[in-house]
Write a protein that holds these residues in place. Structure first.
Motif, short mmCIF file in Angstrom:
data_model
loop_
_atom_site.label_atom_id
_atom_site.label_comp_id
_atom_site.label_asym_id
_atom_site.label_seq_id
_atom_site.Cartn_x
_atom_site.Cartn_y
_atom_site.Cartn_z
N LYS A 130 33.81 -5.83 -37.54
CA LYS A 130 32.63 -6.68 -37.84
C LYS A 130 31.05 -5.44 -38.06
O LYS A 130 30.55 -5.40 -36.81
N ARG A 131 30.92 -4.66 -39.00
CA ARG A 131 30.31 -3.81 -38.61
C ARG A 131 29.07 -4.01 -37.68
O ARG A 131 28.58 -3.14 -37.03
N ARG A 132 28.12 -4.53 -38.89
CA ARG A 132 26.37 -4.83 -38.39
C ARG A 132 26.20 -5.35 -37.42
O ARG A 132 25.99 -5.51 -36.69
N LEU A 133 26.91 -6.69 -37.03
CA LEU A 133 27.13 -7.68 -35.42
C LEU A 133 27.45 -6.67 -34.36
O LEU A 133 26.32 -6.78 -33.80
N PHE A 134 28.36 -6.08 -34.51
CA PHE A 134 28.80 -5.29 -33.71
C PHE A 134 27.71 -4.26 -33.33
O PHE A 134 26.72 -3.74 -32.01
N ALA A 135 26.19 -3.22 -34.60
CA ALA A 135 25.34 -2.98 -34.42
C ALA A 135 24.36 -3.91 -33.87
O ALA A 135 23.57 -3.28 -32.52
N ASP A 136 24.04 -4.96 -34.02
CA ASP A 136 23.33 -5.86 -33.68
C ASP A 136 23.38 -6.17 -32.22
O ASP A 136 22.41 -6.18 -31.52
N GLU A 163 46.59 -1.42 -40.13
CA GLU A 163 46.03 -1.20 -41.10
C GLU A 163 44.18 -0.85 -40.83
O GLU A 163 44.09 -1.18 -41.71
N HIS A 164 43.72 -1.25 -40.35
CA HIS A 164 42.44 -1.60 -39.73
C HIS A 164 41.75 -1.29 -37.95
O HIS A 164 41.92 -1.45 -37.37
N HIS A 165 41.81 0.47 -38.68
CA HIS A 165 41.60 0.80 -37.53
C HIS A 165 39.45 0.74 -37.62
O HIS A 165 38.99 1.28 -38.76
N THR A 166 39.21 0.91 -36.81
CA THR A 166 37.72 0.62 -36.75
C THR A 166 36.46 1.35 -35.17
O THR A 166 35.93 1.43 -34.98
N ASP A 169 33.74 4.12 -36.78
CA ASP A 169 32.55 3.46 -36.84
C ASP A 169 32.06 2.77 -36.00
O ASP A 169 31.18 3.29 -35.56
N ALA A 170 33.57 2.47 -35.01
CA ALA A 170 32.34 1.66 -33.83
C ALA A 170 31.69 2.44 -32.54
O ALA A 170 30.83 2.32 -31.88
N GLY A 171 32.65 3.88 -32.46
CA GLY A 171 31.87 5.08 -31.87
C GLY A 171 30.55 5.54 -32.30
O GLY A 171 29.73 5.80 -31.40
N ASP A 365 34.67 -10.00 -45.07
CA ASP A 365 33.77 -8.46 -45.67
C ASP A 365 33.15 -8.15 -43.98
O ASP A 365 32.28 -8.52 -43.02
N PRO A 366 33.19 -6.50 -43.82
CA PRO A 366 32.87 -5.98 -42.94
C PRO A 366 31.55 -5.83 -42.38
O PRO A 366 31.01 -5.48 -40.86
#
Length: 382
Positions: A130-136, A163-166, A169-171, A365-366
């Motif tokens: 969850k990219r936006r949540l992680f950023a928040d 199948e779901h590398h993150t 983006d996380a870095g 929904d990422p």
């Protein structure tokens, strides 16, 4: 080896105001990296030593057990705490408490836990999807820590599964939101601790994240492993977890290796017994006698790995209930037995890979910034 020489000349990484020299970090491990074990490790070498995981909700609620885990030695500098949370507001409030009461000097954030009870609620290694949540969450944590100049770092895995590398983006997100460093455990959550860590992901993360240190984690069981990881990936430092279980002197070996000195010889059985006795004393000081003895038992197989210690004696150590009994058992060991070759290599939990349990619809929904329901935990340490 050419790559190792180049690695040794690399400047020590900085995490905020702190130089990590040698570039070695003790990974936070639930039920392991309490103040007693950290002190034992610190007696062998410098670096950064992180306490076991603390949950943000438990800090806010002032859970007594959590506050006991948040114990640091007077000479522990910097005091490094790993914080777990899934809600930006809760993380920020916990950090404000930590900052306001002067409880830590560095905050690491946990995005790598693969345990089902955590991922099924969207926490741990599931959350960076969850990219936006992680950023928040990273942004809220960094902002709350800024007034005190406390650096915030992020530790995560390659992703949920193949199948779901993150991690890339996380870095990039952690870097953009003000993290002082990132660390990658080069396994997916589905791997848990099985198989081999794929260090090529660390190299890719280093290429993607340019302005802050990138630390590598996974399968560092000897000093040479750390040198090879840095030489092969270009990472700025290493994070050591299971490799130091029953082997706190590994940090002395790492310090020697990074300084270009010969490694100290492995300890004899008598020397290992002395380290074990020291560990017991520190645990008693921290937790009281009975809890310390119960906690010590899980370390016995790690300390005696590869040594010719008979079955009856091993069972005695595994069920030890008092310092007096521990001394009786130690007296039965042959102190001159040399450190065995087969004590090297993987140690600690390994297990098998498996499907990662996720909340219903988690992968839909990422960019969904909603906080996962029920993922805030009230207990700490894993």
């Amino acid at each position: 080896m050419k790559g190792v020489t180049a690695t040794l000349s690399k400047p020590a990484p900085r995490i905020g105001p702190y130089e990590v020299d040698p570039p070695v970090v003790l990974a936070p491990m639930a039920g392991i990296t309490n103040v007693a074990f950290r002190r034992l490790c610190r007696e062998y070498g410098a670096g950064l030593y992180v306490c076991e995981m603390i949950t943000a909700r438990a800090v806010v609620e002032r859970h007594p057990g959590t506050w006991h885990l948040m114990t640091f030695d007077e000479d522990e500098d910097p005091r490094s705490m790993q914080l777990y949370g899934v809600d930006p507001k809760t993380m920020a409030e916990a950090v404000r408490i930590i900052v306001g009461e002067g409880l830590a000097d560095h905050i690491d954030t946990n995005w790598g836990c693969p345990v089902a009870k955590v991922t099924r609620k969207g926490g741990g290694a599931a959350l960076p999807y969850k990219r936006r949540l992680f950023a928040d969450i990273v942004a809220a944590t960094v902002r709350a820590a800024e007034p005190a100049g406390i650096p915030v770092t992020a530790k995560f895995r390659v992703g949920i599964d193949d199948e779901h590398h993150t991690y890339l983006d996380a870095g990039r997100i952690a870097e953009a939101e003000g993290a002082a460093a990132v660390a990658l455990h080069a396994r997916t959550a589905a791997q848990r601790y099985s198989g081999s860590a794929d260090w090529s992901h660390i190299a890719r993360l280093k290429e993607a994240v340019r302005s802050i240190p990138v630390l590598g984690n996974g399968d560092i069981f000897a000093a040479d492993d750390a040198l090879r990881m840095m030489a092969e990936t270009g990472c700025d430092g290493v994070v050591v977890g299971r490799g130091c279980l029953g082997r706190p002197w590994l940090f002395g070996e790492l310090e020697a290796a990074f300084a270009g000195r010969p490694l100290p010889p492995g300890p004899t059985l008598g020397e290992v017994a002395a380290v074990l006795r020291r560990h017991a004393e520190l645990l008693v000081e921290h937790d009281g006698h009975d809890k310390a003895m119960r906690d010590l038992r899980k370390h016995m197989a790690w300390y005696f790995r590869g040594f010719p210690v008979g079955g009856d004696l091993r069972r005695g150590f595994a069920t030890v209930s008092s310092m007096a009994r521990l001394d009786e058992l130690i007296a039965q060991l042959d102190p001159d037995v040399p450190f065995p070759v087969d004590a090297e290599g993987p140690r600690g939990r390994q297990g098998s890979p498996g499907k990662v349990v996720l909340p219903y619809g988690w992968l839909d929904d990422p960019d969904d910034p909603c906080v996962p329901a029920g993922a805030d935990m009230m207990h700490s340490g894993g």
